[in-house]
Write an enzyme that holds these catalytic residues in place. Structure first.
Site, short mmCIF file in Angstrom:
data_model
loop_
_atom_site.label_atom_id
_atom_site.label_comp_id
_atom_site.label_asym_id
_atom_site.label_seq_id
_atom_site.Cartn_x
_atom_site.Cartn_y
_atom_site.Cartn_z
N ARG A 2 84.62 1.71 84.48
CA ARG A 2 85.05 3.09 84.32
C ARG A 2 86.39 3.07 83.61
NH1 ARG A 2 83.38 2.67 89.81
NH2 ARG A 2 81.53 3.94 90.30
N LYS B 112 85.93 3.32 92.80
CA LYS B 112 86.01 4.54 93.60
C LYS B 112 86.13 4.20 95.08
CE LYS B 112 83.58 7.79 90.56
NZ LYS B 112 82.44 8.72 90.45
N HIS C 227 83.19 6.74 78.59
CA HIS C 227 82.23 6.60 79.69
C HIS C 227 80.84 6.27 79.16
CE1 HIS C 227 81.65 6.81 83.97
NE2 HIS C 227 80.57 7.56 83.83
N ARG D 173 80.16 2.63 79.26
CA ARG D 173 79.71 2.16 80.58
C ARG D 173 78.21 2.42 80.73
NH1 ARG D 173 81.07 1.40 86.13
NH2 ARG D 173 80.05 2.83 87.57
N HIS E 224 78.30 0.89 92.10
CA HIS E 224 77.67 2.07 92.70
C HIS E 224 77.46 1.85 94.19
CE1 HIS E 224 75.77 3.52 88.66
NE2 HIS E 224 77.01 3.95 88.81
N TYR F 232 69.24 5.07 85.48
CA TYR F 232 69.11 4.35 84.22
C TYR F 232 67.66 3.97 83.93
CZ TYR F 232 74.15 4.24 84.10
OH TYR F 232 75.47 4.61 84.06
#
Length: 304
Positions: free
Chosen positions: A156, A182, A249, A252, A275, A284
């Site tokens: 990110r 995150k 982004h 990514r 994730h 994806y």
């Protein structure tokens, strides 16, 4: 207690006891400020604890309707409603106030947008020629290293910008970087030889290569601002004729999409991207299916 005092207490609890990330706390605070501001107009005065306890489902729906009228997307409305739900759960636990109205308001189902990746040629073009934007050799080296890292390791933009020189120095003995994602979660990401070479080239001209210095610096010597990085790629995509979704982004997204297309395991991609849920990574697969369908439509003799 006033609603503002309750909001302050909630945000303090969120950060100190729940250990929420600073960005999460800020987003929740923004959502609550909008909700409480709406209630002040809606009820005719700033709400206190009894006023919040007495809210009806219609009051909450009126707030959501106002957001929709103001042009807020369904995704953002769902996020704001989630923040308000968390706030009301806090009120129940800390102040014994059960706001039943919030349980009567359904969250609109939001279909997540599919990630928009670049083609392999487009992504490689960015990493190979993004340096054409700057005249300063140091900035050229910085931009090459930064965008190569986004595509080569799937970071990110905030994760890459948070790196310090000491993090990159570890590449001289390891083949990985430790990245904070995150929620403050760390993960190890592999760094390809061309990306390591680009980072080394940047470190040789880095204005302040001290261990605690930001790895990627702006023109004024501070940590590179995300808006500046986005502007660099925006300028390049216009010069190179790349699509509008060619953003940091998107690199990514391209990392994940290209790995999947070449047979990478979905669980491995989940770990590489950081994730929390596999369902996020599974988006994806839809992108890959859509790409296959587009190829079929374009090439099959009977596709029309």
């Amino acid at each position: 207690m006033t609603a503002e005092a309750l909001r302050a207490g909630f945000l303090s609890w969120l950060g100190q006891e729940r250990h929420a990330a600073a960005n999460t706390t800020e987003a929740y605070g923004h959502a609550l400020a909008g909700f409480l501001g709406f209630l002040t107009d809606h009820l005719g005065e700033p709400p206190d604890l009894p006023a919040l306890a007495g809210l009806a489902a219609a009051d909450v729906r009126a707030w959501l309707a106002r957001q929709a009228k103001d042009g807020l997307s369904a995704t953002s409305r769902a996020q704001h409603l989630s923040a308000v739900r968390t706030f009301f759960r806090y009120l129940n636990r800390r102040h014994g106030v059960d706001v039943t109205a919030i349980r009567l308001v359904a969250t609109a189902r939001v279909r997540p947008a599919l990630p928009r990746a670049l083609s392999v040629d487009q992504a490689i073009d960015v990493t190979a020629h993004i340096s054409d934007i700057a005249d300063d050799p140091a900035l050229q080296a910085r931009d090459t290293a930064f965008f190569s890292l986004l595509y080569g390791s799937g970071l990110r933009i905030a994760e890459a910008l948070a790196l310090d020189v000491r993090d990159a120095a570890a590449l001289r003995r390891d083949l990985t970087l430790t990245v904070t994602g995150k929620g403050g979660k760390t993960r190890m990401v592999p760094v390809l030889p061309p990306v390591r070479d680009a980072i080394e080239a940047w470190l040789t001209v880095h204005p302040r290569p001290l261990p605690d210095s930001p790895l990627f610096l702006g023109a004024r010597g501070k940590r590179l601002d995300p808006a500046v990085a986005q502007k660099v790629l925006r300028t390049y995509r216009r010069l190179a004729g790349l699509p509008e979704h060619a953003t940091p982004h998107a690199l990514r997204h391209s990392f994940a999409t290209h790995l999947l297309a070449n047979g990478s395991d979905l669980r491995a991609i989940q770990d590489l991207l950081g994730h929390a849920s596999l369902s996020t990574t599974q988006r994806y697969t839809a992108v890959d299916d859509a790409g296959l369908l587009a190829v079929w439509r374009k090439t099959h003799p009977a596709a029309g």
